[in-house]
Design an enzyme around this catalytic site. Sequence first.
Site, PDB file in Angstrom:
ATOM      1  N   ASP A  52     -53.805  37.633  53.153  1.00  0.00           N
ATOM      2  CA  ASP A  52     -55.216  37.652  53.545  1.00  0.00           C
ATOM      3  C   ASP A  52     -55.358  37.543  55.062  1.00  0.00           C
ATOM      4  O   ASP A  52     -56.466  37.579  55.597  1.00  0.00           O
ATOM      5  CB  ASP A  52     -56.024  36.579  52.801  1.00  0.00           C
ATOM      6  CG  ASP A  52     -55.522  35.172  53.060  1.00  0.00           C
ATOM      7  OD1 ASP A  52     -54.510  35.015  53.772  1.00  0.00           O
ATOM      8  OD2 ASP A  52     -56.141  34.222  52.535  1.00  0.00           O
ATOM      9  N   SER A  53     -54.213  37.450  55.757  1.00  0.00           N
ATOM     10  CA  SER A  53     -54.218  37.563  57.223  1.00  0.00           C
ATOM     11  C   SER A  53     -54.728  38.950  57.628  1.00  0.00           C
ATOM     12  O   SER A  53     -55.052  39.175  58.801  1.00  0.00           O
ATOM     13  CB  SER A  53     -52.818  37.324  57.797  1.00  0.00           C
ATOM     14  OG  SER A  53     -51.855  38.102  57.126  1.00  0.00           O
ATOM     15  N   ASP A  91     -52.165  38.134  48.227  1.00  0.00           N
ATOM     16  CA  ASP A  91     -52.943  36.891  48.337  1.00  0.00           C
ATOM     17  C   ASP A  91     -54.234  36.988  47.534  1.00  0.00           C
ATOM     18  O   ASP A  91     -54.960  37.990  47.632  1.00  0.00           O
ATOM     19  CB  ASP A  91     -53.330  36.647  49.812  1.00  0.00           C
ATOM     20  CG  ASP A  91     -52.334  35.765  50.530  1.00  0.00           C
ATOM     21  OD1 ASP A  91     -51.588  35.027  49.860  1.00  0.00           O
ATOM     22  OD2 ASP A  91     -52.320  35.808  51.780  1.00  0.00           O
ATOM     23  N   LYS A 121     -50.417  35.217  45.310  1.00  0.00           N
ATOM     24  CA  LYS A 121     -50.164  33.960  46.040  1.00  0.00           C
ATOM     25  C   LYS A 121     -51.481  33.201  46.169  1.00  0.00           C
ATOM     26  O   LYS A 121     -52.520  33.801  46.461  1.00  0.00           O
ATOM     27  CB  LYS A 121     -49.552  34.232  47.416  1.00  0.00           C
ATOM     28  CG  LYS A 121     -49.383  32.968  48.259  1.00  0.00           C
ATOM     29  CD  LYS A 121     -48.429  33.149  49.431  1.00  0.00           C
ATOM     30  CE  LYS A 121     -49.007  33.810  50.647  1.00  0.00           C
ATOM     31  NZ  LYS A 121     -50.148  33.106  51.251  1.00  0.00           N
ATOM     32  N   GLU A 123     -53.230  29.410  47.708  1.00  0.00           N
ATOM     33  CA  GLU A 123     -53.039  28.266  48.603  1.00  0.00           C
ATOM     34  C   GLU A 123     -53.477  26.972  47.911  1.00  0.00           C
ATOM     35  O   GLU A 123     -54.567  26.921  47.334  1.00  0.00           O
ATOM     36  CB  GLU A 123     -53.869  28.449  49.887  1.00  0.00           C
ATOM     37  CG  GLU A 123     -53.393  29.593  50.750  1.00  0.00           C
ATOM     38  CD  GLU A 123     -54.185  29.730  52.049  1.00  0.00           C
ATOM     39  OE1 GLU A 123     -55.015  28.853  52.360  1.00  0.00           O
ATOM     40  OE2 GLU A 123     -53.970  30.732  52.745  1.00  0.00           O
ATOM     41  N   GLU A 190     -45.918  26.594  55.318  1.00  0.00           N
ATOM     42  CA  GLU A 190     -46.356  27.056  56.646  1.00  0.00           C
ATOM     43  C   GLU A 190     -46.516  25.885  57.605  1.00  0.00           C
ATOM     44  O   GLU A 190     -47.211  24.903  57.301  1.00  0.00           O
ATOM     45  CB  GLU A 190     -47.673  27.830  56.488  1.00  0.00           C
ATOM     46  CG  GLU A 190     -48.204  28.372  57.803  1.00  0.00           C
ATOM     47  CD  GLU A 190     -49.290  29.434  57.654  1.00  0.00           C
ATOM     48  OE1 GLU A 190     -49.583  29.853  56.513  1.00  0.00           O
ATOM     49  OE2 GLU A 190     -49.829  29.841  58.697  1.00  0.00           O
TER      50      GLU A 190
HETATM   51  O1  KIV Z   1     -51.759  35.790  54.872  1.00  0.00           O
HETATM   52  C1  KIV Z   1     -50.611  35.683  55.361  1.00  0.00           C
HETATM   53  O2  KIV Z   1     -50.147  36.507  56.150  1.00  0.00           O
HETATM   54  C2  KIV Z   1     -49.810  34.534  54.951  1.00  0.00           C
HETATM   55  C3  KIV Z   1     -48.515  34.288  55.664  1.00  0.00           C
HETATM   56  C4  KIV Z   1     -48.768  33.731  57.002  1.00  0.00           C
HETATM   57  C5  KIV Z   1     -47.596  33.442  54.879  1.00  0.00           C
HETATM   58  O3  KIV Z   1     -50.195  33.814  54.068  1.00  0.00           O
END
Ligand code: KIV
Length: 272
Positions: A52-53, A91, A121, A123, A190
């Site tokens: 989600d980055s 994510d 994924k 969090e 992280e």
């Molecule tokens: O969203 C992302 O890129 C991440 C990584 C930094 C692990 O969760």
Amino acid sequence: MSTAKKKYKRITTKSLIEMKVNGEKIAMLTAYDYTMAKIVDHAGIDIILVGDSASNVMAGHETTLPITLDQMIYHASSVIRANERSLVVVDLPFGTYQGNSRKALDSAIRIMKESGGHAVKLEGGKEIGESILRILTAGIPVMGHLGLTPQSIYKFGTYTVRAKEKEEAAKLIEDAKALEEFGCFALVLEKVPAKLAEKVAKTLSIPVIGIGAGGGVDGQVLVTHDMLGMTHEFSPRFLRRYLDLYAEMGDAFKRYISDVKSKDFPNEEEQY
Ligand code: KIV
């Protein structure tokens, strides 16, 4: 060609456990689009994370919070079209799984059905256990994410190193054990102290993949645009830049502009 590339035709969650058992480090990078995913996959990466980055890197938002499920599905399906070998983890974005396990399952099913991703994924630790368990009942592999969890940025207020204090470190270890017990196939840690991350990796039998978590874990993940030097606004200690693409691309664009303005481009051979 990496050793991993020769050994595994396709990376699965089982291959990752095998890598941990054999002491082979796992390499993971982000991708959000077809072209980048093709390059990363062909290079032999083990896991592509459709993170989600993308909210920051692709859309220019300040945080990861605004990205939607539809947008994540768009990014993930572009990556899947390019992918041949890597395990593609997607994510679940903010607001699609917290506090409502039914919604979490629906979100994960949409990701799997509409993008073709291989795993999701999430969090968080024990507090999202119900959502994780419900997603797992549908046969969807889940990767955990602890330490700095960017979807909770407004709770913490900063992007500084997490779990430096004893109490927070103990909670992180408890959460990590819980994620393994729930059935997560791997865990991202992280920005936590290297010693703590190593302890978690030694305690768990599932692979622990670090970003800013030192070398004592089972693998590493970086944001591809950061390690290529395409972004340049920040320089965290953990970030190794393999290229300075911001400068190199800027230089190429300047040369192109100059060639167009000076009528050097296109030349005789570059036209029909
Ligand atoms: O969203 C992302 O890129 C991440 C990584 C930094 C692990 O969760």
